[in-house]
Design a protein around this motif. Structure first.
Motif, short mmCIF file in Angstrom:
data_model
loop_
_atom_site.label_atom_id
_atom_site.label_comp_id
_atom_site.label_asym_id
_atom_site.label_seq_id
_atom_site.Cartn_x
_atom_site.Cartn_y
_atom_site.Cartn_z
N MET A 1 0.84 -1.19 0.00
CA MET A 1 0.00 0.00 0.00
C MET A 1 0.87 1.25 0.00
N SER A 2 0.49 2.19 -0.78
CA SER A 2 1.25 3.43 -0.86
C SER A 2 1.21 4.17 0.46
N SER A 3 2.26 4.90 0.74
CA SER A 3 2.28 5.70 1.97
C SER A 3 3.12 6.95 1.72
N ILE A 4 2.82 7.97 2.50
CA ILE A 4 3.56 9.22 2.44
C ILE A 4 4.01 9.56 3.85
N ARG A 5 5.27 9.91 4.01
CA ARG A 5 5.77 10.28 5.32
C ARG A 5 6.37 11.69 5.25
N CYS A 6 6.17 12.45 6.30
CA CYS A 6 6.73 13.79 6.41
C CYS A 6 7.60 13.85 7.65
N ASP A 7 8.86 14.17 7.49
CA ASP A 7 9.78 14.31 8.62
C ASP A 7 10.19 15.77 8.75
N ILE A 8 10.19 16.28 9.97
CA ILE A 8 10.49 17.68 10.23
C ILE A 8 11.75 17.79 11.07
N TYR A 9 12.64 18.69 10.70
CA TYR A 9 13.88 18.89 11.44
C TYR A 9 14.09 20.38 11.71
N ASP A 10 14.33 20.69 12.96
CA ASP A 10 14.61 22.06 13.36
C ASP A 10 16.13 22.25 13.33
N PRO A 11 16.65 23.16 12.50
CA PRO A 11 18.10 23.38 12.44
C PRO A 11 18.70 23.77 13.79
N LYS A 12 17.87 24.24 14.70
CA LYS A 12 18.38 24.55 16.04
C LYS A 12 18.66 23.29 16.83
N GLU A 13 18.01 22.20 16.45
CA GLU A 13 18.15 20.94 17.18
C GLU A 13 18.96 19.90 16.43
N TYR A 14 19.13 20.09 15.11
CA TYR A 14 19.82 19.08 14.30
C TYR A 14 20.95 19.70 13.49
N ASP A 15 22.06 18.97 13.41
CA ASP A 15 23.09 19.25 12.41
C ASP A 15 22.64 18.59 11.12
N ALA A 357 -20.45 1.58 3.17
CA ALA A 357 -20.47 3.05 3.24
C ALA A 357 -19.46 3.57 4.25
N ASP A 358 -19.29 2.86 5.36
CA ASP A 358 -18.35 3.32 6.38
C ASP A 358 -16.91 3.06 5.96
N ALA A 359 -16.66 1.91 5.33
CA ALA A 359 -15.32 1.62 4.83
C ALA A 359 -14.88 2.64 3.80
N ALA A 360 -15.86 3.22 3.09
CA ALA A 360 -15.54 4.23 2.07
C ALA A 360 -14.98 5.50 2.70
N GLN A 361 -15.14 5.67 4.03
CA GLN A 361 -14.55 6.82 4.71
C GLN A 361 -13.04 6.68 4.86
N ALA A 362 -12.51 5.48 4.57
CA ALA A 362 -11.06 5.25 4.75
C ALA A 362 -10.51 4.32 3.69
N ASP A 363 -11.03 4.44 2.46
CA ASP A 363 -10.56 3.52 1.42
C ASP A 363 -9.52 4.12 0.50
N THR A 364 -9.01 5.32 0.85
CA THR A 364 -7.90 5.90 0.10
C THR A 364 -6.76 6.21 1.07
N LEU A 365 -5.57 6.36 0.51
CA LEU A 365 -4.41 6.69 1.33
C LEU A 365 -4.63 8.00 2.08
N ALA A 366 -5.12 9.02 1.38
CA ALA A 366 -5.31 10.32 2.02
C ALA A 366 -6.30 10.24 3.17
N GLU A 367 -7.37 9.48 3.00
CA GLU A 367 -8.37 9.37 4.06
C GLU A 367 -7.82 8.63 5.27
N GLN A 368 -7.06 7.57 5.04
CA GLN A 368 -6.46 6.84 6.15
C GLN A 368 -5.46 7.72 6.92
N GLN A 369 -4.67 8.47 6.18
CA GLN A 369 -3.71 9.35 6.83
C GLN A 369 -4.42 10.48 7.57
#
Length: 448
Positions: A1-15, A357-369
């Motif tokens: 299953m496709s997935s998208i991840r977002c990682d955030i880094y604060d330059p004050k906390e990370y080299d 009908a209820d499964a359709a509320q989460a049948d796409t990647l964007a909806e699950q995320q």
């Protein structure tokens, strides 16, 4: 299953720095992500080629034209390899020639690929100066990835950077590998990486919050099965929840990050060993029902508050709710994850996978995320931590003023009285001037 991840880094906390090797040079070969992490002593490495400080020229190796090697050469650094510690900046002026800008000032730009589905990675900077790295598996278009990120964070600039190959990320702390093309257990050999390392690693920041996320079922246990397979969407929701929490400085541990056996007893043991501030167990339902529900301890307290906060955000995203609930067992709380965890804990049941009908509320990647993000926001609310709410890039319609009931004219009562007395009046025209002829005609009707 496709997935998208977002990682955030604060330059004050990370080299944050680059490392590169010539492509195909026998003496200085490309390395797997795991090897890059070990040699650079980095906490996390990404297969991501970034900058062209000169803005022109060509690469002597003829492969990675205008990318990291050119950047290093412009700095009079041997293009062989090695950690060149440089301040990471993301701006149109120092990116690879021809690289697409996906998002600028919160707006997803036109010209992004909408039809090619493959692994994607992008890098950018948030409005508050933190660096964001966005990666997807092989089932996403450029536009999908850009819209996903822009819909969750306030982004100043986001650049498309596919690095000439698969996306990839290796995290040292738990050996987690995000490599959609599955080229080896340590990630495919790559010629350049971006490295992240936490500053002052030994000193845990004061007030740092920890959250444990249990991922229901897995491996030989699929969980509920219907229009969706529970174990799969549990993992997608939990991963999105983790990524949103870590973006706002929360430390997170997941009970599993891939499809493997993961029993409740294992989850409870891991959770208690981790000693988090809060814990959630991500599930989805079956049994022919409809809607979201969340369980907390019969003793109320912080667990009940957490459940209420999560329910609010789930309802805000459009899913109906069956309620915030408890369940009594013979030894207190019925559910072991709630009963046996030391931290305040809840169990989230997103949708009924066997109700169409209820499964359709989460049948796409964007909806699950979106479910995972809703859980994360409820957690942050409970922890008292602020987070961004991106502005809608569409034009907001000005709400219409509610219609007010018509106010009765002061003369209406006299008109009604005359009509009741049998006087014929053809028109009201209460505020119009009256002619002498109309006066005579009216008097003729009244005077007997």
């Amino acid at each position: 299953m496709s997935s998208i991840r977002c990682d955030i880094y604060d330059p004050k906390e990370y080299d944050i720095w680059f490392a590169a090797a010539p492509y195909g040079a026998a003496s200085k070969p490309a390395k797997t992500l795991k090897v890059w992490a070990a040699e650079e002593q980095a906490d996390v490495v990404y297969n991501l080629c970034l900058f062209n400080m000169t803005g022109n020229g060509s690469d002597q190796y003829g492969v990675i034209k205008g990318r990291t090697l050119q950047y290093l050469r412009a700095k009079n650094v041997d293009c062989g390899y090695g950690g060149t510690a440089e301040h990471l900046t993301v701006s149109p002026g120092n990116v690879v020639s021809g690289t697409k800008v996906a998002v600028r000032d919160g707006v997803v730009l036109s010209g992004l690929d909408k039809s090619t589905y493959r692994s994607r990675n992008m890098i950018g900077v948030l409005a508050d100066g933190r660096i964001i790295v966005v990666q997807s598996s092989d089932g996403c278009t450029e536009e999908q990835v850009a819209r996903y990120a822009a819909g969750r964070y306030t982004i100043a600039l986001l650049l498309v950077q596919d690095a000439g190959g698969s996306t990839g990320m290796y995290r040292v702390s738990d050996g987690y590998l995000f490599a959609p093309e599955k080229e080896g257990t340590d990630g495919r050999p790559v010629c350049s990486v971006v490295c992240m390392r936490k500053k002052n690693k030994e000193e845990k920041p004061m007030g740092k919050k920890k959250v444990f996320i249990g991922v229901g079922h897995g491996g030989s246990d699929p969980g509920a099965v219907g229009y969706l397979v529970e174990k799969d969407i549990n993992l997608t929701m939990a991963t999105a929840c983790r990524d949103f929490l870590t973006a706002y400085g929360v430390e997170v541990k997941m009970s599993r990050t891939k499809d493997e056996d993961d029993t409740v007893s294992q989850e409870v043991a891991e959770c208690n060993a981790y000693a988090p501030d809060l814990a959630i167990d991500v599930h989805n339902n079956s049994g022919g029902g409809d809607g979201f529900e969340v369980f907390h301890t019969i003793h109320g307290g912080t667990g009940k508050t957490l459940a209420q906060n999560i329910e609010k955000h789930v309802k805000d995203m459009g899913q109906n709710s069956r309620g915030v609930k408890t369940r009594q067992g013979s030894n207190g709380d019925y559910y072991a994850f709630i009963r046996e965890t030391v931290a305040p804990a809840v169990i989230c049941e997103g949708v009924f996978v066997d109700t169409k009908a209820d499964a359709a509320q989460a049948d796409t990647l964007a909806e699950q995320q979106a479910f995972g993000v809703a859980y994360a926001k409820g957690i942050l609310d409970t922890l008292g931590l602020a987070y961004d709410e991106p502005e809608d890039d569409g034009e907001e319609e000005t709400p219409a003023e509610p219609e007010q009931p018509a106010k009765e004219h002061w003369a209406q009562q006299y008109y009604d009285s005359l009509i009741a007395k049998g006087v014929r009046i053809d028109e009201t025209r209460f505020d119009d001037p009256i002619s002498r002829g109309e006066v005579f005609a009216l008097l003729d009707r009244i005077v007997k």
